[in-house]
Design a protein around this motif. Structure first.
Motif, PDB file in Angstrom:
ATOM      1  N   ARG A 145      -1.952   5.415   2.859  1.00  0.00           N
ATOM      2  CA  ARG A 145      -2.880   4.372   3.293  1.00  0.00           C
ATOM      3  C   ARG A 145      -2.337   3.649   4.530  1.00  0.00           C
ATOM      4  O   ARG A 145      -3.086   3.343   5.459  1.00  0.00           O
ATOM      5  CB  ARG A 145      -3.120   3.386   2.142  1.00  0.00           C
ATOM      6  CG  ARG A 145      -3.940   2.150   2.521  1.00  0.00           C
ATOM      7  CD  ARG A 145      -5.283   2.492   3.134  1.00  0.00           C
ATOM      8  NE  ARG A 145      -6.175   3.160   2.227  1.00  0.00           N
ATOM      9  CZ  ARG A 145      -7.050   2.538   1.450  1.00  0.00           C
ATOM     10  NH1 ARG A 145      -7.140   1.229   1.468  1.00  0.00           N
ATOM     11  NH2 ARG A 145      -7.839   3.236   0.664  1.00  0.00           N
ATOM     12  N   TRP A 146      -1.034   3.397   4.557  1.00  0.00           N
ATOM     13  CA  TRP A 146      -0.441   2.720   5.717  1.00  0.00           C
ATOM     14  C   TRP A 146      -0.649   3.541   6.977  1.00  0.00           C
ATOM     15  O   TRP A 146      -1.012   3.012   8.023  1.00  0.00           O
ATOM     16  CB  TRP A 146       1.052   2.487   5.475  1.00  0.00           C
ATOM     17  CG  TRP A 146       1.737   1.683   6.534  1.00  0.00           C
ATOM     18  CD1 TRP A 146       1.892   0.320   6.569  1.00  0.00           C
ATOM     19  CD2 TRP A 146       2.354   2.179   7.728  1.00  0.00           C
ATOM     20  NE1 TRP A 146       2.578  -0.056   7.705  1.00  0.00           N
ATOM     21  CE2 TRP A 146       2.865   1.065   8.427  1.00  0.00           C
ATOM     22  CE3 TRP A 146       2.529   3.454   8.263  1.00  0.00           C
ATOM     23  CZ2 TRP A 146       3.547   1.192   9.642  1.00  0.00           C
ATOM     24  CZ3 TRP A 146       3.200   3.581   9.484  1.00  0.00           C
ATOM     25  CH2 TRP A 146       3.698   2.452  10.154  1.00  0.00           C
ATOM     26  N   GLN A 161      -2.992   5.760   7.543  1.00  0.00           N
ATOM     27  CA  GLN A 161      -4.409   5.713   7.906  1.00  0.00           C
ATOM     28  C   GLN A 161      -4.749   4.400   8.601  1.00  0.00           C
ATOM     29  O   GLN A 161      -5.534   4.380   9.555  1.00  0.00           O
ATOM     30  CB  GLN A 161      -5.275   5.902   6.665  1.00  0.00           C
ATOM     31  CG  GLN A 161      -5.295   7.324   6.132  1.00  0.00           C
ATOM     32  CD  GLN A 161      -6.170   7.475   4.908  1.00  0.00           C
ATOM     33  OE1 GLN A 161      -6.371   6.533   4.143  1.00  0.00           O
ATOM     34  NE2 GLN A 161      -6.697   8.673   4.702  1.00  0.00           N
ATOM     35  N   GLN A 162      -4.160   3.317   8.133  1.00  0.00           N
ATOM     36  CA  GLN A 162      -4.426   2.021   8.772  1.00  0.00           C
ATOM     37  C   GLN A 162      -3.856   1.976  10.185  1.00  0.00           C
ATOM     38  O   GLN A 162      -4.449   1.386  11.090  1.00  0.00           O
ATOM     39  CB  GLN A 162      -3.870   0.904   7.904  1.00  0.00           C
ATOM     40  CG  GLN A 162      -4.431   0.893   6.500  1.00  0.00           C
ATOM     41  CD  GLN A 162      -4.988  -0.451   6.112  1.00  0.00           C
ATOM     42  OE1 GLN A 162      -6.082  -0.519   5.586  1.00  0.00           O
ATOM     43  NE2 GLN A 162      -4.270  -1.511   6.362  1.00  0.00           N
ATOM     44  N   SER A 216      -5.136  -3.230   9.052  1.00  0.00           N
ATOM     45  CA  SER A 216      -4.638  -2.233  10.007  1.00  0.00           C
ATOM     46  C   SER A 216      -4.593  -2.521  11.495  1.00  0.00           C
ATOM     47  O   SER A 216      -5.344  -3.260  11.983  1.00  0.00           O
ATOM     48  CB  SER A 216      -5.480  -0.996   9.834  1.00  0.00           C
ATOM     49  OG  SER A 216      -6.340  -0.777  10.846  1.00  0.00           O
ATOM     50  N   MET A 269     -12.539   4.492   5.672  1.00  0.00           N
ATOM     51  CA  MET A 269     -11.770   3.251   5.797  1.00  0.00           C
ATOM     52  C   MET A 269     -12.638   2.056   6.190  1.00  0.00           C
ATOM     53  O   MET A 269     -12.433   0.947   5.700  1.00  0.00           O
ATOM     54  CB  MET A 269     -10.652   3.435   6.824  1.00  0.00           C
ATOM     55  CG  MET A 269      -9.604   4.473   6.448  1.00  0.00           C
ATOM     56  SD  MET A 269      -8.570   3.956   5.062  1.00  0.00           S
ATOM     57  CE  MET A 269      -7.492   2.775   5.888  1.00  0.00           C
ATOM     58  N   MET A 324       0.833  -1.196   0.000  1.00  0.00           N
ATOM     59  CA  MET A 324       0.000   0.000   0.000  1.00  0.00           C
ATOM     60  C   MET A 324       0.866   1.243   0.000  1.00  0.00           C
ATOM     61  O   MET A 324       2.074   1.180   0.225  1.00  0.00           O
ATOM     62  CB  MET A 324      -0.934   0.005   1.217  1.00  0.00           C
ATOM     63  CG  MET A 324      -0.220   0.067   2.552  1.00  0.00           C
ATOM     64  SD  MET A 324      -1.338  -0.079   3.979  1.00  0.00           S
ATOM     65  CE  MET A 324      -1.825  -1.794   3.830  1.00  0.00           C
ATOM     66  N   SER A 325       0.237   2.387  -0.262  1.00  0.00           N
ATOM     67  CA  SER A 325       0.958   3.651  -0.228  1.00  0.00           C
ATOM     68  C   SER A 325       1.249   4.057   1.209  1.00  0.00           C
ATOM     69  O   SER A 325       0.635   3.551   2.158  1.00  0.00           O
ATOM     70  CB  SER A 325       0.132   4.744  -0.907  1.00  0.00           C
ATOM     71  OG  SER A 325      -1.016   5.044  -0.128  1.00  0.00           O
ATOM     72  N   GLU A 347     -12.655  -0.779  -1.137  1.00  0.00           N
ATOM     73  CA  GLU A 347     -11.366  -1.392  -1.444  1.00  0.00           C
ATOM     74  C   GLU A 347     -10.797  -2.191  -0.284  1.00  0.00           C
ATOM     75  O   GLU A 347      -9.608  -2.425  -0.217  1.00  0.00           O
ATOM     76  CB  GLU A 347     -10.344  -0.317  -1.855  1.00  0.00           C
ATOM     77  CG  GLU A 347     -10.768   0.515  -3.035  1.00  0.00           C
ATOM     78  CD  GLU A 347      -9.730   1.558  -3.380  1.00  0.00           C
ATOM     79  OE1 GLU A 347      -8.559   1.417  -2.947  1.00  0.00           O
ATOM     80  OE2 GLU A 347     -10.072   2.511  -4.081  1.00  0.00           O
TER      81      GLU A 347
END
Length: 301
Positions: A206-207, A209-210, A281, A248, A202-203, A271
């Protein structure tokens, strides 16, 4: 750790039954040693919240959810406060049709009742054409149908990414851009972007946010308010945090725990519905992620 087990049956792998249920009660912060089981394991959080390190990631397990751990997978479980967990150990021959990767399960009402039934059933229940044997079949059907929750944080191994990850674990409110992080850890924007995608799937955005989702679930489960969690994670407003959470996980923080407790499944998770081995996450600060990160093998360049 206190395990409610029948006398003389300390190892569930040695109990001659296809499904063995136990109740695990943790009164305070506790971390197990790395271990594995011959049987597959399903850990259902009745109250509190736990984290499990397995399969190159850390998994957040909020109340009324469960984590599936296949046979032979080394793992570490950690609690951050008082927690009660129902644990099922399932013969690998029966679990073969289920996922071969770890994953968080959205526990529907029928599955929850089956879990509670087996942890309350004597370990050496009658075999043969019995009610328990028939319930095992229903249990497997429900496990097969249970939707997965996106609650795994893949952990990088590259030394520069690990330095970045440790810094965010110490202070998750930091809002540096990928360029600013690159200057701090000695890597270009392009290099960090490529490494994050390669090592975590993942970007960087995104990481992060997780990570925040996992932190939020841990803190909300411990009773902290949405407002306090939002500002502790560096959001400018509660509404901004709620918007990220909803993007999310498909619902608001307040409704999330209500929905999983009531077994609702009508949330859209963009997604994020994926196989058990895919990226998702958890969090830190309330969970000792520094211990998790630094316990890993020596970083590679």
């Amino acid at each position: 750790m206190t395990l409610a087990k029948p006398p003389g049956l300390e190892d569930p792998d040695k109990v001659p039954r296809s499904v063995v249920g136990l109740t695990i009660e943790l009164a305070s912060i506790h971390e197990t040693d790395t271990h594995q089981h011959k049987k597959a394991q399903l850990l259902y959080v009745i109250s509190g919240a736990i984290t499990v390190e397995a399969s190159n990631g850390v998994w957040t397990v909020p109340p009324h959810c469960a984590i599936w751990i296949p046979s032979g997978i080394p793992h570490v479980a950690r609690s951050t406060s008082r927690v009660t967990v129902g644990s099922l150990y399932i013969d690998p021959a029966l679990a073969g049709s289920l996922s071969d990767g770890c994953g968080i399960l959205f526990v529907q009402p029928l599955l929850r009742e089956l879990l509670l039934r087996f942890i309350a059933t004597p370990a050496l229940y009658p075999e043969g054409d019995t009610r328990e044997a028939r319930l095992v079949s229903v249990l497997l059907d429900e496990l097969q149908a249970a939707p997965l929750e996106p609650l795994r944080l893949p952990m990088p191994t590259d030394r520069r990414l690990r330095r970045l990850a440790e810094t965010l674990v110490d202070d998750p409110a930091l809002r540096f851009t990928i360029e600013e992080w690159g200057a701090r850890v000695g890597a270009s924007n392009r290099t960090l972007t490529r490494l994050f995608q390669r090592e975590t799937g993942m970007s960087f955005g995104r990481w992060r946010q997780q990570l925040h989702i996992g932190l939020a679930l841990q803190r909300l489960a411990s009773g902290q308010s949405v407002t306090n969690v939002a500002f502790d994670l560096g959001y400018e407003s509660t509404s901004a945090f709620i918007a990220m959470f909803r993007r999310m996980l498909g619902t608001t923080p307040a409704r999330y725990f209500t929905e999983i407790a009531e077994g609702e499944q009508d949330r859209e998770v963009p997604e994020m519905r994926q196989s058990a081995g895919a990226a998702s996450s958890p969090g830190a600060a309330i969970v000792d992620f520094k211990a998790v990160i630094r316990r890993k093998t020596k970083p590679q360049s």
